[in-house]
Motif scaffolding. Structure first.
Motif, PDB file in Angstrom:
ATOM      1  N   ARG A   2       0.814  -1.212   0.000  1.00 28.54           N
ATOM      2  CA  ARG A   2       0.000   0.000   0.000  1.00 28.54           C
ATOM      3  C   ARG A   2       0.849   1.264   0.000  1.00 28.54           C
ATOM      4  N   ASP A   3       2.077   1.144   0.528  1.00 27.45           N
ATOM      5  CA  ASP A   3       2.924   2.330   0.614  1.00 27.45           C
ATOM      6  C   ASP A   3       3.794   2.514  -0.623  1.00 27.45           C
ATOM      7  N   PRO A   5       5.155   3.950  -3.985  1.00 27.52           N
ATOM      8  CA  PRO A   5       4.968   5.250  -4.629  1.00 27.52           C
ATOM      9  C   PRO A   5       4.219   5.121  -5.953  1.00 27.52           C
ATOM     10  N   LYS A   6       3.598   6.217  -6.357  1.00 27.42           N
ATOM     11  CA  LYS A   6       2.800   6.228  -7.587  1.00 27.42           C
ATOM     12  C   LYS A   6       3.625   5.817  -8.801  1.00 27.42           C
ATOM     13  N   ALA A   7       4.869   6.278  -8.852  1.00 32.77           N
ATOM     14  CA  ALA A   7       5.727   5.960  -9.997  1.00 32.77           C
ATOM     15  C   ALA A   7       5.940   4.459 -10.125  1.00 32.77           C
ATOM     16  N   TRP A   9       3.846   2.138  -9.152  1.00 30.64           N
ATOM     17  CA  TRP A   9       2.588   1.565  -9.651  1.00 30.64           C
ATOM     18  C   TRP A   9       2.528   1.637 -11.173  1.00 30.64           C
ATOM     19  N   PHE A  10       2.984   2.766 -11.747  1.00 26.89           N
ATOM     20  CA  PHE A  10       3.017   2.880 -13.212  1.00 26.89           C
ATOM     21  C   PHE A  10       3.923   1.810 -13.828  1.00 26.89           C
ATOM     22  N   TRP A 124      11.914   3.664  -5.546  1.00 22.44           N
ATOM     23  CA  TRP A 124      11.541   3.213  -4.188  1.00 22.44           C
ATOM     24  C   TRP A 124      12.749   2.548  -3.536  1.00 22.44           C
ATOM     25  N   PHE A 179       2.541   7.815 -19.392  1.00 19.93           N
ATOM     26  CA  PHE A 179       2.668   7.676 -17.944  1.00 19.93           C
ATOM     27  C   PHE A 179       4.103   7.619 -17.441  1.00 19.93           C
ATOM     28  N   TYR A 180       5.066   7.378 -18.340  1.00 18.23           N
ATOM     29  CA  TYR A 180       6.452   7.348 -17.892  1.00 18.23           C
ATOM     30  C   TYR A 180       7.170   8.677 -18.115  1.00 18.23           C
ATOM     31  N   SER A 182       6.869  11.273 -16.415  1.00 14.28           N
ATOM     32  CA  SER A 182       7.293  11.769 -15.108  1.00 14.28           C
ATOM     33  C   SER A 182       8.574  11.105 -14.623  1.00 14.28           C
TER      34      SER A 182
END
Length: 399
Positions: A2-3, A5-7, A9-10, A124, A179-180, A182
């Motif tokens: 759950r922790d 990072p958004k990046a 997840w992409f 991460w 999405f990449y 970023s």
């Protein structure tokens, strides 16, 4: 997770899309060459060797590109090459065009993976092993979905396999392009202290080399499920749908039970080395079972056992590489790891095909068990020349 990072997840979603598309094709390569193109197992092994050989080069180039120009552009270059080749393959998959285009796809796919794993470790860093476990689970989700649908499509027509494979590369390219963006700064060349790199790199590269030697032996064995064992199941009149179901079970088990295995590792194993040795030992058990069965349920049992073993081994190796990599060299180290795995996938079908064609499956299974034993020995001693600081880092990575 759950922790995460958004990046990350992409990256996880992209990995799932990528492997789903690839899994429509790779489990059926040997069957297609052997049954549809009417070539021997040895020739089928050589075809896969060319594909994986190109992927080895792609892995090394991809790792180098990550360190030089960053992960975003490296990944897009790889997807674009694979997309063009897979589109042409959907249009023409006769002999020998099939071989040429499959080789090009191998190079393009090879560019992708080192950057994906290196970016995962970069976005991460505090996650340690968890970042690579997330990527591993995503890849196996793709295996479960792609192989499940692939077998059914192949029963209808192999043409559908090639069309869907190309479509998935197209979807991945669009996803990565937007999405990449970023992540464009992730992996750009960084300055590092040359003295520090020179002092640490020798022992670290030696350790990585020893790990990778055992790793390639494991992959030579593992890839038999995609080559010689795949063809062997056809001789035993096991359907393509049932064979593909083996890979569906493999992927589904990993997605469902990897969190449990991760907790077991955290609680009972104090080092990455220990978990790898346990996993390789489980591989041996799986192949002993496979050597004694002739029905689908027997192969399913062997696949389940093998899957348990790989959940211990596969995520550990990129984690070790990430911990050993000096600053600014993460892409190179991940490229070495991925090219090693690809090398096993390249050599495995050829070695397995020759042994199966010449001596039969019983000798093949015995030879594979011996390779796993050698891998256990090399894994046990890979870190002997590392500093106490490096060993402590590896211990933290397994937490």
């Amino acid at each position: 997770m759950r922790d995460m990072p958004k990046a990350l997840w992409f990256l996880v979603i992209g990995m799932a899309i990528n492997v789903t598309g690839a899994s429509f094709l790779w489990p059926l390569n040997t069957i297609y060459v052997n049954s549809e193109l009417d070539k021997s197992l040895t020739v089928a092994g050589l075809v896969i060797m060319l594909n994986q050989g190109a992927s080895v080069i792609g892995n090394l180039v991809g790792g180098w590109l990550f360190d030089k120009i960053g992960g975003y552009r490296s990944v897009l270059y790889g997807i674009f090459i694979a997309l063009i080749a897979s589109t042409l393959l959907a249009w023409n998959h006769t002999w020998p065009t099939y071989v040429v285009l499959l080789t090009v796809i191998g190079f393009g796919a090879g560019l992708i993976f080192p950057s994906m794993y290196a970016m995962a470790g970069s976005v991460w860093k505090e996650g340690g092993r968890r970042a690579f476990t997330a990527m591993y689970v995503a890849a196996n989700l793709g295996v479960a979905i792609g192989s499940a649908l692939g077998g059914r499509l192949a029963d209808i027509s192999f043409n559908l396999i090639f069309i869907v494979n190309a479509a998935m590369y197209g979807a991945f390219f669009v996803f990565a392009f937007f999405f990449y963006r970023s992540l464009q700064g992730v992996g750009d060349a960084t300055t590092s202290t040359r003295t520090s790199f020179e002092v640490k790199s020798k022992s670290r590269l030696t350790a990585l080399g020893i790990v990778c030697f055992g790793y390639i032996l494991c992959w030579i064995g593992y890839v038999q499920w995609q080559s010689t064992i795949a063809a062997y199941t056809q001789e035993l009149n096991i359907s393509l749908s049932d064979y593909s179901l083996l890979w569906t079970v493999n992927g589904a088990l990993i997605v469902c039970f990897q969190p449990i295995v991760s907790q077991m590792v955290k609680r009972w194993f104090q080092s990455l080395k220990a978990q790898m040795i346990v996993g390789i030992s489980v591989f041996i058990i799986a192949f002993i079972v496979a050597s004694q069965v002739s029905a689908f349920t027997g192969f399913l049992t062997a696949m389940i056992i093998m899957t348990i073993g790989e959940m211990f081994v596969w995520p550990a190796v990129p984690t070790i590489a990430n911990q050993l990599a000096p600053k600014g060299r993460a892409g190179f180290y991940q490229g070495v790891v991925n090219s090693t795995a690809t090398g096993g996938r390249m050599l495995g079908p050829v070695i397995g095909g020759i042994l199966a064609d010449t001596y039969g499956m019983s000798v093949l299974f015995l030879a594979l068990s011996l390779l796993f034993v050698i891998s256990i020995v090399t894994t046990a001693f890979y870190d002997k020349k590392l500093s106490s600081e490096d060993r402590a880092d590896l211990m933290k990575a397994s937490a």
